[in-house]
Design an enzyme around this catalytic site. Structure first.
Site, PDB file in Angstrom:
ATOM      1  N   GLU A   1       0.773  -1.271  -0.100  1.00  0.00           N
ATOM      2  CA  GLU A   1      -0.151  -0.027  -0.116  1.00  0.00           C
ATOM      3  C   GLU A   1       0.731   1.360  -0.060  1.00  0.00           C
ATOM      4  OE1 GLU A   1      -4.222  -1.543   1.964  1.00  0.00           O
ATOM      5  OE2 GLU A   1      -2.271  -0.979   3.319  1.00  0.00           O
TER       6      GLU A   1
ATOM      7  N   CYS B   1       3.262   8.723   1.161  1.00  0.00           N
ATOM      8  CA  CYS B   1       3.925   7.662   2.187  1.00  0.00           C
ATOM      9  C   CYS B   1       4.134   6.431   1.496  1.00  0.00           C
ATOM     10  CB  CYS B   1       2.770   7.502   3.370  1.00  0.00           C
ATOM     11  SG  CYS B   1       3.368   6.244   4.577  1.00  0.00           S
TER      12      CYS B   1
ATOM     13  N   CYS C   1       6.851  -7.032   7.315  1.00  0.00           N
ATOM     14  CA  CYS C   1       8.006  -6.644   7.805  1.00  0.00           C
ATOM     15  C   CYS C   1       8.788  -7.566   8.870  1.00  0.00           C
ATOM     16  CB  CYS C   1       7.585  -5.222   8.700  1.00  0.00           C
ATOM     17  SG  CYS C   1       8.904  -4.350   9.454  1.00  0.00           S
TER      18      CYS C   1
ATOM     19  N   CYS D   1       7.067  -4.971  15.986  1.00  0.00           N
ATOM     20  CA  CYS D   1       6.654  -3.889  16.870  1.00  0.00           C
ATOM     21  C   CYS D   1       5.246  -4.175  17.361  1.00  0.00           C
ATOM     22  CB  CYS D   1       6.644  -2.590  16.146  1.00  0.00           C
ATOM     23  SG  CYS D   1       8.359  -2.189  15.554  1.00  0.00           S
TER      24      CYS D   1
ATOM     25  N   CYS E   1       2.009  -2.215  15.946  1.00  0.00           N
ATOM     26  CA  CYS E   1       1.764  -2.042  14.489  1.00  0.00           C
ATOM     27  C   CYS E   1       1.186  -2.972  13.758  1.00  0.00           C
ATOM     28  CB  CYS E   1       3.350  -1.717  13.907  1.00  0.00           C
ATOM     29  SG  CYS E   1       3.450  -1.729  11.926  1.00  0.00           S
TER      30      CYS E   1
ATOM     31  N   GLY F   1       6.980  -1.614   6.103  1.00  0.00           N
ATOM     32  CA  GLY F   1       8.399  -2.310   6.090  1.00  0.00           C
ATOM     33  C   GLY F   1       9.494  -1.489   6.656  1.00  0.00           C
TER      34      GLY F   1
ATOM     35  N   SER G   1      11.871   6.869   7.921  1.00  0.00           N
ATOM     36  CA  SER G   1      11.648   6.526   9.288  1.00  0.00           C
ATOM     37  C   SER G   1      12.202   5.193   9.615  1.00  0.00           C
ATOM     38  CB  SER G   1      10.133   6.582   9.428  1.00  0.00           C
ATOM     39  OG  SER G   1       9.605   6.101  10.928  1.00  0.00           O
TER      40      SER G   1
ATOM     41  N   HIS H   1       9.386   5.821  20.652  1.00  0.00           N
ATOM     42  CA  HIS H   1       8.150   5.322  21.594  1.00  0.00           C
ATOM     43  C   HIS H   1       8.163   5.079  22.965  1.00  0.00           C
ATOM     44  CE1 HIS H   1       6.587   5.319  17.492  1.00  0.00           C
ATOM     45  NE2 HIS H   1       6.992   4.187  16.892  1.00  0.00           N
TER      46      HIS H   1
ATOM     47  N   CYS I   1      -1.057   5.818  10.265  1.00  0.00           N
ATOM     48  CA  CYS I   1       0.037   5.141  10.291  1.00  0.00           C
ATOM     49  C   CYS I   1       0.166   3.922  10.831  1.00  0.00           C
ATOM     50  CB  CYS I   1       0.544   6.102  11.550  1.00  0.00           C
ATOM     51  SG  CYS I   1       2.058   7.278  10.743  1.00  0.00           S
TER      52      CYS I   1
HETATM   53  N1  SAH Z   1       9.295   0.763   9.560  1.00  0.00           N
HETATM   54  C1  SAH Z   1       9.448   2.185   9.728  1.00  0.00           C
HETATM   55  C2  SAH Z   1       8.359   2.804   9.468  1.00  0.00           C
HETATM   56  C3  SAH Z   1       7.221   2.571   9.791  1.00  0.00           C
HETATM   57  S1  SAH Z   1       5.539   3.429   9.934  1.00  0.00           S
HETATM   58  C4  SAH Z   1       9.516   2.454  11.339  1.00  0.00           C
HETATM   59  O1  SAH Z   1       9.041   1.681  12.206  1.00  0.00           O
HETATM   60  O2  SAH Z   1       9.925   3.675  11.598  1.00  0.00           O
HETATM   61  C5  SAH Z   1       5.856   4.997  10.527  1.00  0.00           C
HETATM   62  C6  SAH Z   1       5.702   5.390  12.037  1.00  0.00           C
HETATM   63  O3  SAH Z   1       4.339   4.731  12.409  1.00  0.00           O
HETATM   64  C7  SAH Z   1       6.444   4.765  12.967  1.00  0.00           C
HETATM   65  O4  SAH Z   1       6.963   5.621  13.892  1.00  0.00           O
HETATM   66  C8  SAH Z   1       5.703   3.664  13.563  1.00  0.00           C
HETATM   67  O5  SAH Z   1       6.039   3.131  14.764  1.00  0.00           O
HETATM   68  C9  SAH Z   1       4.227   4.208  13.652  1.00  0.00           C
HETATM   69  N2  SAH Z   1       3.152   3.237  13.955  1.00  0.00           N
HETATM   70  C10 SAH Z   1       3.071   2.134  13.530  1.00  0.00           C
HETATM   71  N3  SAH Z   1       1.716   1.407  13.959  1.00  0.00           N
HETATM   72  C11 SAH Z   1       1.346   2.587  14.396  1.00  0.00           C
HETATM   73  C12 SAH Z   1      -0.136   2.567  15.081  1.00  0.00           C
HETATM   74  N4  SAH Z   1      -0.869   1.504  15.013  1.00  0.00           N
HETATM   75  N5  SAH Z   1      -0.612   3.703  15.482  1.00  0.00           N
HETATM   76  C13 SAH Z   1       0.393   4.830  15.349  1.00  0.00           C
HETATM   77  N6  SAH Z   1       1.698   4.881  14.857  1.00  0.00           N
HETATM   78  C14 SAH Z   1       2.182   3.405  14.309  1.00  0.00           C
HETATM   79 FE1  SF4 Z   2       7.947  -3.042  11.101  1.00  0.00          FE
HETATM   80 FE2  SF4 Z   2       7.914  -0.277  11.320  1.00  0.00          FE
HETATM   81 FE3  SF4 Z   2       5.778  -1.407  11.814  1.00  0.00          FE
HETATM   82 FE4  SF4 Z   2       8.065  -1.981  13.448  1.00  0.00          FE
HETATM   83  S1  SF4 Z   2       6.596  -0.039  13.404  1.00  0.00           S
HETATM   84  S2  SF4 Z   2       6.776  -3.598  12.837  1.00  0.00           S
HETATM   85  S3  SF4 Z   2       9.611  -1.539  12.134  1.00  0.00           S
HETATM   86  S4  SF4 Z   2       6.769  -1.322   9.804  1.00  0.00           S
END
Ligand code: SAH
Ligand code: SF4
Length: 395
Positions: free
Chosen positions: A116, A129, A136, A140, A143, A197, A229, A253, A371
């Site tokens: 996406e 974005c 991935c 986390c 996520c 990813g 990021s 975080h 996000c």
């Molecule tokens: N993999 C990279 C890019 C990810 S997404 C990374 O982890 O940085 C971009 C941001 O969205 C990251 O800071 C991630 O931690 C955050 N994110 C992921 N899941 C989320 C959620 N459910 N609610 C809010 N932010 C989230």
């Molecule tokens: Fe992967 Fe980023 Fe999601 Fe963590 S926050 S699982 S590194 S996409």
């Protein structure tokens, strides 16, 4: 200390540049690779540099996908190109448009996989974005993408292709004979690598694609309009500074290793201290102003006043801004969003300590485009909730 249970490498299926019929995709090649591909197919060394420059402009400055339309090349040469090469980008399977104007594209890529891409329009600009992997390897726990197993890395063509197809959809390629508008007058003026990813686990392809996005003879976005990021892949952070030079955002975080180990398990490999040391170097080496610290607000997990005070203490001395992200829920997620009052109080403490602390407004919530919500609905290799909880040590 190295924790071998944390998945940090991947077995990746790499998509070869050459397709079965001997046709090479020109998208995603560096200028030098493009020149070499032309020579390989029979263009003379003498001609190749100039031809590569012309083709480059057609593809990245004008958005042309058919060799036939490259009218400054001789007809025979266009036929030669069409029989050896293709200009291919991912295919849009579906597009959803939110009430707030956010567009979410579901793309199909080689192998039948799906990723996406989200376009977020703002008042006088717009951010794309983009995704760097299908799924991935990291887990986390807040996520949605982290619940999907990694399928493969995207190629450079598939990464820059996301920018190209968004420009197609926005109608943002210039008319014949017209130059691209300056960055500030564009619908797609910024790129964030914040989709699916971990971009630093696909470093070369991300770098090559971003170099194309920045090339002044093409899409020509300033490096200050691209933000990568990362969850904290420390060894690649220095390379990002020297080899890409874009802005950096870090998925921080949490303010203690204990909590961060649960939220962002890569912390077991590179903990807060090691991460912060790497971050201190970044602005100097990349010559960029400041790092964005992303901080997801999770009720009762990481959102107290003490957390806010610890946060400003930890980042002391780093030119930084703190981006507070209200948690975006997804089905089965083991967290809740902090209350607005809590987020405001947290933001105030950070602000009083001298850091900008904006709260990120969730966009495209009605189409599930915010996000951390991205995940291909048709992907079958899913982790169960039990697996996620077991991996992160929650519960
Ligand atoms: N993999 C990279 C890019 C990810 S997404 C990374 O982890 O940085 C971009 C941001 O969205 C990251 O800071 C991630 O931690 C955050 N994110 C992921 N899941 C989320 C959620 N459910 N609610 C809010 N932010 C989230
Ligand atoms: Fe992967 Fe980023 Fe999601 Fe963590 S926050 S699982 S590194 S996409």
């Amino acid at each position: 200390m190295i924790d071998a249970s944390v998945p940090i490498t991947q077995d990746l299926l790499t998509i070869p540049r050459k397709m079965s019929a001997g046709i090479t995709n020109l998208v995603g090649l560096s200028r030098e690779e493009l020149r070499a591909a032309l020579v390989n197919a029979g263009t003379t060394e003498k001609q190749a540099k100039m031809r590569a420059g012309q083709i480059w402009q057609w593809i990245y400055q004008k958005g042309v996908r058919e060799f036939e339309q490259m009218t400054n090349l001789a007809k025979d040469y266009r036929i030669f190109l069409a029989s050896n090469f293709t200009i291919s980008i991912p295919e849009i399977v579906s597009k959803q448009i939110s009430v707030d104007g956010t567009r979410k594209y579901l793309l199909r890529i080689a192998g039948g996989h799906e990723v996406e891409t989200v376009y977020i329009p703002e008042k006088d600009r717009g951010t794309l974005c983009i995704s760097s992997q299908v799924g991935c390897t990291l887990t986390c726990s807040f996520c949605h993408t982290g619940t999907q197993k990694l399928v493969r890395n995207l190629t450079a063509a598939e990464i820059i292709g996301q920018v190209m197809l968004a420009r197609d959809d926005l109608g943002e390629w210039p008319e014949a004979g017209v130059k691209n508008p300056p960055n500030q007058a564009r619908l797609l003026s910024n790129i964030v690598l914040m989709g699916m990813g971990e971009p630093l686990y696909n470093f070369e392809n991300v770098r090559d694609a971003m170099k194309i996005a920045m090339d002044p003879e093409g899409i020509s976005l300033s490096r200050r309009r691209i933000t990568l990021s990362t969850s904290g892949v420390v060894p690649e952070i220095a390379r990002t500074a020297t080899e890409i030079g874009c802005l950096l955002a870090i998925s921080f975080h949490a303010t203690t290793d204990e909590v961060r180990n649960k939220l962002v398990p890569i912390n077991k490999r590179w903990n807060l201290e090691v991460l912060l040391d790497a971050l201190r170097e970044y602005p100097k080496v990349s010559n960029s102003e400041r790092i964005t610290f992303e901080y997801v607000m999770l009720k009762g997990v990481n959102d107290t006043d003490e957390d806010a005070y610890r946060l400003v203490e930890l980042i002391q001395g780093i030119p930084a801004k703190v981006n507070l992200i209200p948690f975006n829920p997804w089905p089965g997620a083991p967290y809740e969003r902090s209350s607005n009052n809590r987020i405001r109080a947290f933001s105030e403490i950070v602000y009083q300590a001298g850091y900008a602390s904006p709260v990120r407004k969730p966009r495209g919530e009605d189409i599930f485009a915010a996000c951390g919500q991205l995940k291909s609905a048709t992907e079958r290799a899913r982790k169960s909730r039990k697996e996620i909880i077991a991996e992160t040590g929650l519960g």
